[in-house]
Scaffold this motif. Structure first.
Motif, PDB file in Angstrom:
ATOM      1  N   ARG A  35       2.799   7.014  13.838  1.00 42.81           N
ATOM      2  CA  ARG A  35       3.504   6.104  12.914  1.00 42.81           C
ATOM      3  C   ARG A  35       3.013   6.317  11.480  1.00 42.81           C
ATOM      4  N   GLN A  36       1.693   6.452  11.312  1.00 43.68           N
ATOM      5  CA  GLN A  36       1.142   6.682   9.976  1.00 43.68           C
ATOM      6  C   GLN A  36       1.636   8.006   9.386  1.00 43.68           C
ATOM      7  N   GLU A  37       1.690   9.042  10.233  1.00 43.56           N
ATOM      8  CA  GLU A  37       2.184  10.342   9.769  1.00 43.56           C
ATOM      9  C   GLU A  37       3.637  10.243   9.319  1.00 43.56           C
ATOM     10  N   GLN A  38       4.449   9.499  10.094  1.00 46.03           N
ATOM     11  CA  GLN A  38       5.854   9.315   9.736  1.00 46.03           C
ATOM     12  C   GLN A  38       5.959   8.613   8.382  1.00 46.03           C
ATOM     13  N   PHE A  39       5.108   7.604   8.160  1.00 37.82           N
ATOM     14  CA  PHE A  39       5.145   6.872   6.897  1.00 37.82           C
ATOM     15  C   PHE A  39       4.781   7.776   5.726  1.00 37.82           C
ATOM     16  N   LYS A  40       3.760   8.628   5.942  1.00 37.94           N
ATOM     17  CA  LYS A  40       3.352   9.545   4.872  1.00 37.94           C
ATOM     18  C   LYS A  40       4.501  10.467   4.492  1.00 37.94           C
ATOM     19  N   GLN A  41       5.211  10.966   5.515  1.00 41.36           N
ATOM     20  CA  GLN A  41       6.351  11.848   5.254  1.00 41.36           C
ATOM     21  C   GLN A  41       7.482  11.094   4.568  1.00 41.36           C
ATOM     22  N   ILE A  42       7.715   9.841   5.032  1.00 37.69           N
ATOM     23  CA  ILE A  42       8.792   9.026   4.445  1.00 37.69           C
ATOM     24  C   ILE A  42       8.495   8.734   2.983  1.00 37.69           C
ATOM     25  N   LYS A  43       7.208   8.445   2.668  1.00 37.58           N
ATOM     26  CA  LYS A  43       6.825   8.156   1.282  1.00 37.58           C
ATOM     27  C   LYS A  43       7.207   9.312   0.367  1.00 37.58           C
ATOM     28  N   ILE A  44       7.036  10.532   0.883  1.00 34.81           N
ATOM     29  CA  ILE A  44       7.327  11.726   0.090  1.00 34.81           C
ATOM     30  C   ILE A  44       8.833  11.991   0.055  1.00 34.81           C
ATOM     31  N   VAL A  45       9.458  11.974   1.237  1.00 35.90           N
ATOM     32  CA  VAL A  45      10.866  12.370   1.366  1.00 35.90           C
ATOM     33  C   VAL A  45      11.820  11.234   0.995  1.00 35.90           C
ATOM     34  N   ASP A  46      11.512  10.017   1.438  1.00 32.83           N
ATOM     35  CA  ASP A  46      12.430   8.890   1.240  1.00 32.83           C
ATOM     36  C   ASP A  46      11.640   7.630   0.880  1.00 32.83           C
ATOM     37  N   PRO A  47      11.138   7.549  -0.390  1.00 33.55           N
ATOM     38  CA  PRO A  47      10.310   6.407  -0.770  1.00 33.55           C
ATOM     39  C   PRO A  47      11.037   5.068  -0.653  1.00 33.55           C
ATOM     40  N   ASP A  48      12.353   5.060  -0.850  1.00 35.32           N
ATOM     41  CA  ASP A  48      13.119   3.807  -0.765  1.00 35.32           C
ATOM     42  C   ASP A  48      13.049   3.214   0.634  1.00 35.32           C
ATOM     43  N   ASN A  64      -5.943  10.423  38.591  1.00 35.72           N
ATOM     44  CA  ASN A  64      -5.175  11.618  38.929  1.00 35.72           C
ATOM     45  C   ASN A  64      -3.695  11.282  39.128  1.00 35.72           C
ATOM     46  N   ASN A  65      -2.851  12.166  38.614  1.00 33.18           N
ATOM     47  CA  ASN A  65      -1.398  12.059  38.783  1.00 33.18           C
ATOM     48  C   ASN A  65      -0.878  10.695  38.313  1.00 33.18           C
ATOM     49  N   VAL A  66      -1.206  10.383  37.048  1.00 32.24           N
ATOM     50  CA  VAL A  66      -0.820   9.106  36.450  1.00 32.24           C
ATOM     51  C   VAL A  66      -0.103   9.366  35.131  1.00 32.24           C
ATOM     52  N   ASP A  67       0.927   8.554  34.821  1.00 33.17           N
ATOM     53  CA  ASP A  67       1.570   8.570  33.512  1.00 33.17           C
ATOM     54  C   ASP A  67       1.088   7.364  32.727  1.00 33.17           C
ATOM     55  N   VAL A  68       0.803   7.565  31.448  1.00 33.95           N
ATOM     56  CA  VAL A  68       0.355   6.472  30.578  1.00 33.95           C
ATOM     57  C   VAL A  68       1.369   6.315  29.443  1.00 33.95           C
ATOM     58  N   PHE A  69       1.789   5.077  29.199  1.00 35.27           N
ATOM     59  CA  PHE A  69       2.741   4.802  28.118  1.00 35.27           C
ATOM     60  C   PHE A  69       2.230   3.654  27.260  1.00 35.27           C
ATOM     61  N   SER A  70       2.472   3.741  25.951  1.00 35.58           N
ATOM     62  CA  SER A  70       2.161   2.616  25.062  1.00 35.58           C
ATOM     63  C   SER A  70       3.171   2.600  23.926  1.00 35.58           C
ATOM     64  N   ILE A  71       3.247   1.466  23.235  1.00 35.83           N
ATOM     65  CA  ILE A  71       4.208   1.324  22.139  1.00 35.83           C
ATOM     66  C   ILE A  71       3.573   0.589  20.972  1.00 35.83           C
ATOM     67  N   ILE A  72       3.868   1.058  19.762  1.00 36.88           N
ATOM     68  CA  ILE A  72       3.533   0.371  18.515  1.00 36.88           C
ATOM     69  C   ILE A  72       4.859   0.199  17.790  1.00 36.88           C
ATOM     70  N   SER A  73       5.127  -0.997  17.272  1.00 34.96           N
ATOM     71  CA  SER A  73       6.420  -1.188  16.613  1.00 34.96           C
ATOM     72  C   SER A  73       6.273  -1.967  15.319  1.00 34.96           C
ATOM     73  N   ASP A  74       7.291  -1.849  14.458  1.00 34.69           N
ATOM     74  CA  ASP A  74       7.381  -2.679  13.264  1.00 34.69           C
ATOM     75  C   ASP A  74       8.786  -3.265  13.208  1.00 34.69           C
ATOM     76  N   GLU A  75       9.214  -3.676  12.044  1.00 33.50           N
ATOM     77  CA  GLU A  75      10.501  -4.361  11.907  1.00 33.50           C
ATOM     78  C   GLU A  75      11.683  -3.502  12.353  1.00 33.50           C
ATOM     79  N   SER A  76      11.612  -2.188  12.086  1.00 30.58           N
ATOM     80  CA  SER A  76      12.783  -1.327  12.288  1.00 30.58           C
ATOM     81  C   SER A  76      12.633  -0.265  13.368  1.00 30.58           C
ATOM     82  N   TYR A  77      11.393   0.102  13.715  1.00 32.91           N
ATOM     83  CA  TYR A  77      11.192   1.239  14.619  1.00 32.91           C
ATOM     84  C   TYR A  77      10.153   0.931  15.693  1.00 32.91           C
ATOM     85  N   GLY A  78      10.271   1.656  16.805  1.00 32.21           N
ATOM     86  CA  GLY A  78       9.259   1.639  17.843  1.00 32.21           C
ATOM     87  C   GLY A  78       8.710   3.052  17.998  1.00 32.21           C
ATOM     88  N   TYR A  79       7.411   3.184  18.273  1.00 31.90           N
ATOM     89  CA  TYR A  79       6.764   4.492  18.436  1.00 31.90           C
ATOM     90  C   TYR A  79       6.107   4.508  19.809  1.00 31.90           C
TER      91      TYR A  79
END
Length: 598
Positions: free
Chosen positions: A354-367, A253-268
């Motif tokens: 992160r996976q959703e962002q990659f899917k969008q990037i593949k479509i919008v900005d493949p480079d 009860n009344n707790v905040d939970v935080f986690s991070i996944i990162s790669d070379e350029s970004y943190g999520y």
């Protein structure tokens, strides 16, 4: 004579605080926090920084300003506020210009409960902000189903009600309001409803459920079954909502939970707010690395910023690893049980985001997507440049016959099939994988060099130390040792071998780098096996036709060109054979097969 900057560094205090770096134009470059200002700032100027951006930053620093604070917590908060205020070029920032919805309990007699995006400091209660409008609407719909509330904007002062200034509206006749405007509901009764609503918004369903169940039993005892049924439906509604919401132990009860996944350029970074075992808020944000920041540095800044943004006053947070947040918050790193599971769920949400962002990037900005993968591969495999062009070799000599090899080519992480090549082993007698590898690697790069073609940045050898050593011999002869990176991948445990290093490296089984290497290896294997199979098949056909007396290679080639297989040659008529190879040979072939049949 020390420079002004050196004097500033030497005179910094050994105390917690925030430092600011400025360039020659007095533009702020970077804001940072420190437990010990002197040690932290001095480390920038004494360390050899691997990150190129950090080296550039240090060269640009002309002056330093600092602010001493009482504790690490104060330093964190001040750092966050200064970053938001000045937006320095080299700081990561959690940019988010969206306005999030809140649930407001208005400060007035007979308070209204509604959704708003504007927080007005008028004494009203605001719950949120919520990251999803659908969540707010679902919660408000539930509240309206459970409790009759007024929706009008009248000033329901006692004087105006007593003066009979208002009349009940349609909402009263529909049963959605109990008519406080005509004194048909007391303020005490209404405030009890508001108290129950406040508990539900906070995720505490227990009191409301108990109250409804008592009321239901009361109606049942009085034989008022229709009213009891209405209350039963409300209990069912509330229970179902609670069941959907409660995904962890209700004692959390009344707790905040935080986690991070990162790669070379970004943190999520993912954030959960938990009350009574229910996730009442969830939010994931992306931050761009500026100076190769660690997960710990990014998560600490994100926690402070997100807690401020979402108005959190929870005294405890769950995180996947230790972070420094001062003494005002209890930091828990769960090791097992429900607490551990909720942190893992948070990490899963960050991964999905992160996976959703990659899917969008593949479509919008493949480079950008290709650049990210190449940078990650360069880092994972300790390469001096991005492996935009990779070649992988595989030997095939099943049962020691017809030794062949395959070379597959990947450009920007994708197969370039038109550049795949097959090799017949020419200089090696019998099944000798090591010598075969030496031959094909030599032939491949001798040809590329002679034709002036571009060389790969990375060569992958399908095999362990022995195969890798054989390939290296050819690179040595060609003078390419050290100019092209080369690694071997052993099949059994996916060990990666480097030249001159007997201890293999193991990549994370889920890493994209390993997936691309596996894709290369599988392609090389498939391509080699196909060639080997075709060669064996062709060889089998030829060997059958060679059994026919006085039939040479030229005749066999002519027959196969026309009939495609030995089976069709066997079933051909004399006239059909005569058209291809002439009367004399046709007679011998036809007679051979027809005699064999008898």
């Amino acid at each position: 004579m020390p420079t002004a900057l050196e004097v500033q560094i030497k005179t910094l205090p050994d105390a917690p605080g925030v430092y600011q770096y400025y360039d020659k134009e007095d533009q702020i470059l970077y804001v940072g926090k420190a437990k010990n200002l002197k040690k932290r700032v001095a480390s920038y100027f004494t360390k050899n920084h691997e990150n190129a951006k950090t080296r550039v930053l240090v060269k640009k620093i002309v002056s330093i300003k600092h602010i001493v604070v009482n504790s690490e917590t104060d330093a964190l908060l001040l750092e966050n506020n200064l970053i938001k205020k000045y937006q320095p070029r080299y700081n990561i920032m959690l940019k988010d210009d969206k306005t999030y919805p809140w649930i407001c309990i208005k400060k007035e007699r007979f308070p209204r409960v509604f959704m708003t995006r504007n927080v007005v400091k008028d004494g009203s209660e605001y719950f949120g902000p919520y990251t999803n409008v659908r969540t707010v609407k679902a919660l408000l719909d539930l509240i309206r189903e459970l409790y009759p509330l007024r929706t009008c904007t009248y000033d329901l002062s006692q004087e105006k009600i007593d003066a009979g200034k208002y009349k009940v509206c349609l909402e009263y006749h529909l049963g959605n309001c109990l008519g406080p405007c005509e004194n048909l509901q007391t303020e005490t009764s209404y405030n009890e409803t508001i108290k129950a609503i406040r508990n539900i918004i906070k995720g505490n369903f227990k009191q409301s459920l108990e109250a409804f169940e008592k009321l239901m039993m009361s109606f049942a005892e009085k034989m008022e079954f229709e009213e009891a049924q209405k209350i039963k439906e409300k209990v069912s509604l509330l229970s179902n909502y609670q069941a959907k919401s409660t995904i962890v132990n209700p004692t959390i009860n009344n707790v905040d939970v935080f986690s991070i996944i990162s790669d070379e350029s970004y943190g999520y970074i993912n954030f959960f707010k938990i009350a009574n075992g229910a996730i009442i808020q969830s939010h994931t944000t992306e931050i761009k690395k500026k100076l190769d920041e660690t997960d710990k540095e990014m998560l600490e800044l994100a926690i402070v910023e997100i807690r401020q943004r979402f108005n959190s006053v929870s005294k405890e947070i769950y995180v996947p690893f230790e972070v420094d947040l001062g003494d005002n918050v209890k930091v828990t790193v769960p090791k097992l049980g429900d607490k551990k599971r909720i942190v893992e769920l948070s990490e899963r949400n960050a991964k999905y985001y992160r996976q959703e962002q990659f899917k969008q990037i593949k479509i919008v900005d493949p480079d950008r997507h290709v650049k990210r993968i190449m940078t990650q591969m360069q880092k994972d495999l300790r390469l001096s440049e991005e492996p935009r062009h990779i070649e992988c070799f595989d030997n095939s000599n099943i049962q020691g016959t017809h030794p062949v090899a395959a070379c597959v080519v990947f450009k920007n992480g994708k197969p370039s099939k038109k550049e795949y090549r097959h090799f017949n082993i020419k200089t090696v007698e019998g099944p000798d994988d090591f010598a075969s590898m030496e031959e094909v690697v030599y032939r491949r790069y001798k040809r590329l060099l002679s034709e002036g073609e571009s060389l790969p940045q990375l060569i992958i050898i399908d095999g362990g130390k022995g195969q890798l050593s054989s390939a290296l011999k050819s690179l040595d002869v060609l003078g390419l040792r050290g100019k092209i990176a080369i690694i071997g991948i052993a099949k059994r445990l996916e060990e990666i071998y480097y030249p001159g290093d007997s201890i293999p490296m193991y990549l994370d089984k889920k890493s994209e780098t390993l997936k691309i290497i596996q894709h290369l290896r599988n392609e090389a294997h498939r391509f080699g096996i196909t060639f080997h199979r075709n060669k064996r098949s062709k060889s089998a056909i030829q060997s059958e036709l060679e059994q026919i007396p006085d039939v040479g290679k030229q005749t066999i080639t002519s027959l196969l060109r026309k009939f495609k297989s030995a089976k069709r040659v066997k079933s051909a008529t004399f006239e059909e054979l005569k058209e291809v190879v002439g009367e004399s040979r046709a007679q011998k072939i036809f007679q051979y097969y027809n005699t064999a049949k008898k």
